[in-house]
Design an enzyme around this catalytic site. Structure first.
Site, PDB file in Angstrom:
ATOM      1  CB  CYS A   1      -1.018   0.078   1.269  1.00  0.00           C
ATOM      2  SG  CYS A   1      -2.590   1.103   0.989  1.00  0.00           S
TER       3      CYS A   1
ATOM      4  CG  HIS B   1      -3.390  -3.492   3.174  1.00  0.00           C
ATOM      5  ND1 HIS B   1      -2.585  -2.930   4.174  1.00  0.00           N
ATOM      6  CD2 HIS B   1      -4.119  -2.593   2.692  1.00  0.00           C
ATOM      7  CE1 HIS B   1      -2.525  -1.741   4.014  1.00  0.00           C
ATOM      8  NE2 HIS B   1      -3.368  -1.340   3.039  1.00  0.00           N
TER       9      HIS B   1
ATOM     10  CD  GLU C   1      -0.941  -5.601   5.919  1.00  0.00           C
ATOM     11  OE1 GLU C   1      -1.317  -4.382   5.778  1.00  0.00           O
ATOM     12  OE2 GLU C   1      -0.432  -6.035   4.886  1.00  0.00           O
TER      13      GLU C   1
END
Length: 224
Positions: free
Chosen positions: A85, A202, A204
């Site tokens: 990002c 993302h 994560e």
């Protein structure tokens, strides 16, 4: 292995990255950018957020901080480097990868789950997947539209440097499945080395089983 998650003023996904990596049994620590990279750094994450408030352009100021010279050295030496990002914006601004990330086609901040098609399965970042697999991960950005010249995009495609493309749930790469207007539906791409990658979604946030699914685990397993 120690993965350095580089924190800038305005980063807000650094703790998420550390927790996701730790969940996978990977040693990770937050590193304040002014302190430089630890001597035992064997992986680098440039996390999401709004470094320096996105002044000038998203990622532009963070890309010019002294620590990025160290990150580029790591990248040149084959150390795994991942920009997510805002980290992807920083990576492009710092020359780790081609292109730029600009204002979404909608001109709005978008936070939603999207589907990605795995374009290559022979890289550290995609070894856990098969080519053509469709994974679901979240996006959260206002400047996530990947842009580059048409001829340069063709060169990147010919060099197999496109890692993920936005697609629908069946793997079809269509304009309707493109959340931000990215050229070629590009959601992630490789640097000159396959150990360097940037992506706007993302992974994560799709790693912990109880929070957002686990489709992003494969990307982070590259650090193992």
């Amino acid at each position: 292995m120690t993965v350095a998650v580089v924190t800038f003023g305005g980063s807000n996904c650094d703790r998420d990255a550390v927790r996701a990596l730790s969940h996978l049994g990977i040693d990770a620590e937050r590193v304040w950018h002014e302190d430089g990279l630890p001597a035992d750094t064997e992986g680098v994450v440039l996390p999401g957020g709004f470094s320096y408030g996105d002044y000038l352009r998203a990622g532009a100021m963070a890309a010019r901080t002294p620590v990025m010279a160290e990150v580029r050295e790591c990248a040149d030496e084959g150390v795994p480097v991942l920009g997510v990002c805002n980290g992807a914006q920083i990576g492009c601004e710092a020359g780790l990868t081609d292109g730029a990330f600009t204002t979404n086609r909608s001109a709005r901040f978008q936070c939603e789950h999207v589907h990605l098609r795995v374009e290559r399965a022979d890289t550290p970042w995609t070894a856990a997947y098969d080519e053509g697999d469709v994974v679901e991960v979240p996006i959260a950005h206002g400047e996530g539209r990947f842009e580059t010249r048409d001829d340069r995009l063709a060169e990147l495609e010919a060099a197999d440097r496109v890692l993920f493309r936005y697609c629908d749930a069946d793997g079809n790469v269509t304009d309707a499945a493109n959340p931000n207007g990215s050229a070629g539906n590009v959601a992630g791409l490789l640097g000159a080395r396959e150990t360097v990658a940037v992506m706007m979604p993302h992974p994560e946030r799709a790693t912990l089983p109880d929070v957002g699914g686990t489709d992003g685990q494969g990307v982070l397993r590259a650090f193992a």
